[in-house]
Design an enzyme around this catalytic site. Sequence first.
Site, short mmCIF file in Angstrom:
data_model
loop_
_atom_site.label_atom_id
_atom_site.label_comp_id
_atom_site.label_asym_id
_atom_site.label_seq_id
_atom_site.Cartn_x
_atom_site.Cartn_y
_atom_site.Cartn_z
N LYS B 95 1.48 20.93 22.01
CA LYS B 95 1.36 19.45 21.98
C LYS B 95 0.44 19.13 20.82
O LYS B 95 -0.78 19.36 20.90
CB LYS B 95 0.79 18.93 23.31
CG LYS B 95 0.57 17.42 23.29
CD LYS B 95 -0.10 16.92 24.57
CE LYS B 95 -0.68 15.53 24.30
NZ LYS B 95 -1.37 14.99 25.49
N GLY B 156 -6.02 7.55 28.07
CA GLY B 156 -7.01 7.26 29.10
C GLY B 156 -7.20 5.78 29.40
O GLY B 156 -8.03 5.43 30.24
N ALA B 183 0.54 9.40 27.20
CA ALA B 183 -0.72 8.64 27.11
C ALA B 183 -0.57 7.17 27.47
O ALA B 183 0.43 6.53 27.14
CB ALA B 183 -1.34 8.74 25.72
N GLY B 184 -1.58 6.67 28.16
CA GLY B 184 -1.68 5.26 28.47
C GLY B 184 -1.12 4.85 29.82
O GLY B 184 -1.30 3.72 30.26
N ASN B 205 -2.31 12.16 32.78
CA ASN B 205 -3.41 12.95 33.30
C ASN B 205 -4.39 12.06 34.09
O ASN B 205 -4.52 12.15 35.30
CB ASN B 205 -4.13 13.65 32.14
CG ASN B 205 -5.18 14.65 32.56
OD1 ASN B 205 -5.52 15.56 31.83
ND2 ASN B 205 -5.75 14.53 33.75
N THR B 206 -5.05 11.14 33.35
CA THR B 206 -6.14 10.37 33.95
C THR B 206 -5.69 9.57 35.17
O THR B 206 -6.44 9.47 36.15
CB THR B 206 -6.76 9.42 32.89
OG1 THR B 206 -6.97 10.17 31.69
CG2 THR B 206 -8.08 8.85 33.36
#
Lengths: 65, 256
Positions: B95, B156, B183-184, B205-206
């Site tokens: 990645k 994040g 992301a996001g 992830n977050t």
Amino acid sequence: MKIILNGEEREIEERILSRALCELDFVDAVVATAVNERFVSASQRSAIELNDGDRLEVLAPMQGG
Amino acid sequence: MQFYDVELASPLMLGTAQYPSPAILAAAVQASGAEVVTVSLRREASGNLAGQAFWSIIRDLGTRVLPNTAGCRTVKEAVTTAHMAREVFGTPWIKLEVIGEEDTLQPDVFGLVEAARILTEEGFQVFPYTTEDLVVAERLLAAGCRVLMPWGAPIGSGRGLNNIFGLKMLRAHFPDVPLVIDAGIGLPSHAAAAMELGFDAVLLNTAVAKAGDPVGMAKAFALAVEAGRLARHAIPMEPREMASPSTPVMGRAMLA
């Protein structure tokens, strides 16, 4: 001989990278290494000699996103 | 869904950072159904070897790993990190992140294209973290990438899909390229929306790791991506500006 291990100064006896890693307690650890910002593969470690002031990076698997 | 000849059933890819504990990380991955988790490389303290314990947990999950170059700001840094990751994780997958701006963690797309070219020539299978820019996407494909990972919003931030129009354009422009929203993503509804737009997968992830109940949220995301994928295949109705009664008007009683 003084080297910079992961940003911190360390005194080591061994000059050969593979032996230096043992001296630095990385025996059998799954790590990747770079010397002076250049990747050194596991198979090259026994042929790489460290010099005073060299910057050694030892990286391991870590959490990531 | 296929990434570089690897067939995957789940459209959810999960990051492994910021969980309250290793046990919760493992349970969340299991609940998510993810077949791919992202991992990183960081300095290992001699004598402590925290990375070894983490690696043991990841191997026990039985998933594929997608190592990242998170935090890299130059082509050289990213390429060297990729070399180190390939050796440690034993995969050609990477990645690729080349960060260009601190506040938004926006990719440096110029460095990204250059690093992607170098790495694909060296046999890596690159998953570039990019923007929704069509021209950059073209360049990444020309550099050898066979997957694109546009951001939904800054890493994040949990803001969801910031530029729906741009993402739709990307999907329409590259109908056959596997596209992953990376992301996001903050909520399962964002992930469902990404799948409804026709994206092949989402990477997050977050949103799971920082949820009050990460395992419950992982399950919610698993259901959301499945719902979004089914909706896409079922061909959603076209929205309209005015109301249109769904109950038949014919046969309505005259009671007024």
